[in-house]
Design a protein around this motif. Structure first.
Motif, PDB file in Angstrom:
ATOM      1  N   GLY A  15       1.120  -1.202  -0.008  1.00 50.02           N
ATOM      2  CA  GLY A  15       0.088  -0.044  -0.028  1.00 50.02           C
ATOM      3  C   GLY A  15       0.822   1.201  -0.091  1.00 50.02           C
ATOM      4  N   PHE A  16       0.139   2.385  -0.002  1.00 46.15           N
ATOM      5  CA  PHE A  16       0.719   3.788   0.159  1.00 46.15           C
ATOM      6  C   PHE A  16       1.705   3.763   1.177  1.00 46.15           C
ATOM      7  CE2 PHE A  16      -0.329   8.253   1.686  1.00 46.15           C
ATOM      8  CZ  PHE A  16       0.779   8.872   0.950  1.00 46.15           C
ATOM      9  N   LEU A  17       1.322   3.489   2.550  1.00 47.40           N
ATOM     10  CA  LEU A  17       2.373   3.658   3.433  1.00 47.40           C
ATOM     11  C   LEU A  17       3.238   2.320   3.587  1.00 47.40           C
ATOM     12  CD1 LEU A  17       3.241   4.637   6.459  1.00 47.40           C
ATOM     13  CD2 LEU A  17       1.440   3.454   7.282  1.00 47.40           C
ATOM     14  N   ASP A  38       0.666  -9.204   1.652  1.00 42.54           N
ATOM     15  CA  ASP A  38      -0.437  -8.405   1.151  1.00 42.54           C
ATOM     16  C   ASP A  38      -1.353  -9.140   0.013  1.00 42.54           C
ATOM     17  OD1 ASP A  38      -2.043  -6.253  -0.201  1.00 42.54           O
ATOM     18  OD2 ASP A  38      -0.593  -4.855   0.786  1.00 42.54           O
ATOM     19  N   ARG A  40      -2.151  -7.985  -2.621  1.00 36.93           N
ATOM     20  CA  ARG A  40      -1.853  -7.827  -3.862  1.00 36.93           C
ATOM     21  C   ARG A  40      -0.421  -7.374  -4.035  1.00 36.93           C
ATOM     22  NH1 ARG A  40      -2.287  -1.222  -4.252  1.00 36.93           N
ATOM     23  NH2 ARG A  40      -2.487  -0.693  -2.225  1.00 36.93           N
ATOM     24  N   ASP A  63      -4.062 -13.447   2.631  1.00 32.94           N
ATOM     25  CA  ASP A  63      -5.145 -12.475   3.228  1.00 32.94           C
ATOM     26  C   ASP A  63      -4.955 -12.682   4.951  1.00 32.94           C
ATOM     27  OD1 ASP A  63      -7.833 -11.728   4.235  1.00 32.94           O
ATOM     28  OD2 ASP A  63      -8.418 -11.804   2.533  1.00 32.94           O
ATOM     29  N   ILE A  64      -5.259 -11.624   5.480  1.00 31.97           N
ATOM     30  CA  ILE A  64      -4.979 -11.691   7.080  1.00 31.97           C
ATOM     31  C   ILE A  64      -6.002 -12.343   7.622  1.00 31.97           C
ATOM     32  CG2 ILE A  64      -3.534  -9.715   7.357  1.00 31.97           C
ATOM     33  CD1 ILE A  64      -5.684  -7.973   8.040  1.00 31.97           C
ATOM     34  N   SER A  85      -0.323  -2.879   8.738  1.00 31.95           N
ATOM     35  CA  SER A  85      -0.789  -1.637   8.265  1.00 31.95           C
ATOM     36  C   SER A  85      -1.959  -1.819   7.495  1.00 31.95           C
ATOM     37  CB  SER A  85       0.629  -1.178   7.720  1.00 31.95           C
ATOM     38  OG  SER A  85       0.224   0.111   6.715  1.00 31.95           O
ATOM     39  N   TYR A 156     -15.199   2.831   9.493  1.00 30.71           N
ATOM     40  CA  TYR A 156     -13.762   2.726   9.392  1.00 30.71           C
ATOM     41  C   TYR A 156     -13.429   3.159  10.818  1.00 30.71           C
ATOM     42  CZ  TYR A 156      -9.273   4.311   8.624  1.00 30.71           C
ATOM     43  OH  TYR A 156      -7.896   4.526   8.447  1.00 30.71           O
ATOM     44  N   LYS A 160     -11.094   0.520  13.488  1.00 33.00           N
ATOM     45  CA  LYS A 160      -9.591   1.031  13.635  1.00 33.00           C
ATOM     46  C   LYS A 160      -9.597   0.990  15.314  1.00 33.00           C
ATOM     47  CE  LYS A 160      -6.674   1.675  11.348  1.00 33.00           C
ATOM     48  NZ  LYS A 160      -6.067   0.829  10.592  1.00 33.00           N
ATOM     49  N   LEU A 187      -2.577  11.131   5.401  1.00 43.42           N
ATOM     50  CA  LEU A 187      -1.123  10.995   5.210  1.00 43.42           C
ATOM     51  C   LEU A 187      -0.930  11.597   3.732  1.00 43.42           C
ATOM     52  CD1 LEU A 187      -0.854   7.098   5.914  1.00 43.42           C
ATOM     53  CD2 LEU A 187      -0.297   9.180   7.410  1.00 43.42           C
ATOM     54  N   ARG A 193      -2.931   7.848  -3.307  1.00 44.16           N
ATOM     55  CA  ARG A 193      -3.874   7.788  -4.218  1.00 44.16           C
ATOM     56  C   ARG A 193      -5.221   8.331  -3.745  1.00 44.16           C
ATOM     57  NH1 ARG A 193      -4.659   2.016  -4.435  1.00 44.16           N
ATOM     58  NH2 ARG A 193      -4.582   1.988  -2.471  1.00 44.16           N
TER      59      ARG A 193
HETATM   60  P1  NAD Z   1      -3.691   1.578   1.352  1.00 40.31           P
HETATM   61  O1  NAD Z   1      -4.646   1.033   0.864  1.00 40.31           O
HETATM   62  O2  NAD Z   1      -2.678   2.117   0.168  1.00 40.31           O
HETATM   63  O3  NAD Z   1      -2.601   0.154   1.917  1.00 40.31           O
HETATM   64  C1  NAD Z   1      -3.279  -0.875   2.660  1.00 40.31           C
HETATM   65  C2  NAD Z   1      -2.741  -2.048   2.034  1.00 40.31           C
HETATM   66  O4  NAD Z   1      -3.372  -3.315   2.889  1.00 40.31           O
HETATM   67  C3  NAD Z   1      -3.038  -2.332   0.625  1.00 40.31           C
HETATM   68  O5  NAD Z   1      -1.975  -2.757  -0.192  1.00 40.31           O
HETATM   69  C4  NAD Z   1      -4.072  -3.659   0.338  1.00 40.31           C
HETATM   70  O6  NAD Z   1      -4.044  -4.306  -0.522  1.00 40.31           O
HETATM   71  C5  NAD Z   1      -3.679  -4.174   1.821  1.00 40.31           C
HETATM   72  N1  NAD Z   1      -4.780  -5.008   2.308  1.00 40.31           N
HETATM   73  C6  NAD Z   1      -6.268  -4.876   2.612  1.00 40.31           C
HETATM   74  N2  NAD Z   1      -6.814  -5.931   3.067  1.00 40.31           N
HETATM   75  C7  NAD Z   1      -5.920  -6.936   3.245  1.00 40.31           C
HETATM   76  C8  NAD Z   1      -6.100  -7.992   3.548  1.00 40.31           C
HETATM   77  N3  NAD Z   1      -7.254  -8.632   3.880  1.00 40.31           N
HETATM   78  N4  NAD Z   1      -4.820  -8.840   3.802  1.00 40.31           N
HETATM   79  C9  NAD Z   1      -3.505  -8.355   3.448  1.00 40.31           C
HETATM   80  N5  NAD Z   1      -3.448  -7.225   2.927  1.00 40.31           N
HETATM   81  C10 NAD Z   1      -4.647  -6.251   2.811  1.00 40.31           C
HETATM   82  O7  NAD Z   1      -3.756   2.290   2.708  1.00 40.31           O
HETATM   83  P2  NAD Z   1      -2.850   3.351   3.233  1.00 40.31           P
HETATM   84  O8  NAD Z   1      -3.498   4.658   3.078  1.00 40.31           O
HETATM   85  O9  NAD Z   1      -1.383   3.027   3.029  1.00 40.31           O
HETATM   86  O10 NAD Z   1      -3.086   3.104   4.803  1.00 40.31           O
HETATM   87  C11 NAD Z   1      -2.344   2.387   5.527  1.00 40.31           C
HETATM   88  C12 NAD Z   1      -2.738   2.123   7.037  1.00 40.31           C
HETATM   89  O11 NAD Z   1      -2.773   3.468   7.615  1.00 40.31           O
HETATM   90  C13 NAD Z   1      -4.176   1.653   7.017  1.00 40.31           C
HETATM   91  O12 NAD Z   1      -4.232   0.828   8.317  1.00 40.31           O
HETATM   92  C14 NAD Z   1      -4.954   3.016   7.349  1.00 40.31           C
HETATM   93  O13 NAD Z   1      -6.112   2.530   8.038  1.00 40.31           O
HETATM   94  C15 NAD Z   1      -3.903   3.856   8.230  1.00 40.31           C
HETATM   95  N6  NAD Z   1      -4.237   5.053   8.066  1.00 40.31           N
HETATM   96  C16 NAD Z   1      -4.289   5.906   6.887  1.00 40.31           C
HETATM   97  C17 NAD Z   1      -4.402   7.331   6.597  1.00 40.31           C
HETATM   98  C18 NAD Z   1      -4.444   7.823   5.399  1.00 40.31           C
HETATM   99  O14 NAD Z   1      -4.603   8.951   5.425  1.00 40.31           O
HETATM  100  N7  NAD Z   1      -4.089   7.044   4.085  1.00 40.31           N
HETATM  101  C19 NAD Z   1      -4.674   7.925   7.902  1.00 40.31           C
HETATM  102  C20 NAD Z   1      -4.348   7.333   9.069  1.00 40.31           C
HETATM  103  C21 NAD Z   1      -4.197   6.139   9.170  1.00 40.31           C
END
Ligand code: NAD
Length: 261
Positions: A15-17, A38, A40, A63-64, A85, A156, A160, A187, A193
């Motif tokens: 993912g992004f983070l 992950d 994907r 898948d978790i 994450s 959500y 969380k 973030l 994205r």
């Molecule tokens: P993201 O969607 O880019 O990344 C999340 C990743 O989790 C994805 O690659 C997805 O494929 C994977 N995923 C989803 N379901 C899954 C499963 N069942 N098994 C395995 N992998 C799985 O999201 P992000 O923006 O990078 O967020 C990362 C974390 O940060 C998340 O926990 C989110 O709640 C938290 N967060 C995000 C933000 C934000 O602004 N983006 C703010 C605060 C907290």
């Protein structure tokens, strides 16, 4: 001398983070083995923003919510640190949030606490969200003393909070697992994205013709690199037996000044 990590498993690492977590763990010296779990594969990334060599990172599809898939990956990667994450993106239905953020998080913790993994998995860092303390009103100078609202704002946030509680409740269990939760806010940075693309979409569809509120809303955006760095610091501190004030705690993660807009 800070504790060193031998193998880190980054769940949601595509993912992004996740990609920035990979990048920041990659910069650690000594560098740990870095594994991604992950649903994907990781995206192709610009070398302008990430310094790691993708060939040095192992991707494991899983898948978790599937305990067998977790056991297989835990056996193959032998992580002393798990960073969790993974989460569905914003705007999904309640069921998928509960399935991933609550049931999936519980499954990670349950499998990590199986006796087979007691001597391997030492720490779990959970990516929570600053939104867990959000009740719909402006929060000024918020810190960790702020309570989670009794009525969650949406599915959500609700999930969380529950995910964070599951991870923190596991602190000290099994073979002495240490856990903590990090609560970043919105973030931004390379690979985003949602946030900036969402704002640009509003602009392109003339959504700025309408104004909600008095143009004095407060929001905290946090640079993605700072958030990734916080996860590395938390992981190192959890492994460090000298430091006791991180385990079992949740921390808000922010830049050093709020952004007014
Ligand atoms: P993201 O969607 O880019 O990344 C999340 C990743 O989790 C994805 O690659 C997805 O494929 C994977 N995923 C989803 N379901 C899954 C499963 N069942 N098994 C395995 N992998 C799985 O999201 P992000 O923006 O990078 O967020 C990362 C974390 O940060 C998340 O926990 C989110 O709640 C938290 N967060 C995000 C933000 C934000 O602004 N983006 C703010 C605060 C907290």
């Amino acid at each position: 001398m800070p504790a060193s990590i031998s193998s880190v498993l980054i769940i949601g690492g595509s993912g992004f983070l996740g990609c920035h977590l990979v990048d920041h763990f990659y910069k650690l010296a000594p560098r740990p083995e870095i594994h991604i779990l992950d649903i994907r594969p990781p995206p192709a990334l610009s070398p302008n923003f990430y310094s790691f060599n993708a060939d040095d990172i192992s991707f494991h599809k899983g898948d978790i919510s599937d305990p067998d898939s977790l056991r297989t990956v835990f056996r193959a990667t032998k992580p002393d640190v798990i960073v969790h994450s993974a989460s569905p993106v914003h705007g999904m239905g309640k069921d998928i949030y509960f399935k991933v953020n609550v049931d999936g998080t519980q499954t990670i913790v349950d499998v990590a606490l199986e006796e087979e993994f007691w001597t391997t998995i030492k720490a779990i860092v959970y990516t929570s969200s600053a939104s867990v303390i959000y009740d719909g009103s402006d929060l000024r100078n918020a810190d960790e003393t702020f309570e989670v609202p009794k009525v969650p704002l949406d599915a959500y946030n609700e999930t969380k909070v529950l995910g964070e509680r599951i991870v923190l409740a596991a602190n000290g269990m099994g073979g002495g697992l240490k856990t903590c939760a990090l609560r970043p806010s919105g973030l931004f940075g390379p690979g985003d994205r949602q946030l900036v693309p969402g704002m640009l979409a509003v602009l392109k569809t003339n959504g700025t013709l309408f104004q909600l509120g008095d143009n004095n809303n407060l929001f905290d955006f946090t640079y993605i690199g700072n958030v990734a760095h916080a996860h590395v610091l938390a992981a190192v501190k959890l492994l460090d037996s000298e430091v006791s004030n991180v385990a079992g705690e949740a921390f808000l993660i922010t830049n050093d000044a709020p952004v007014y807009f």
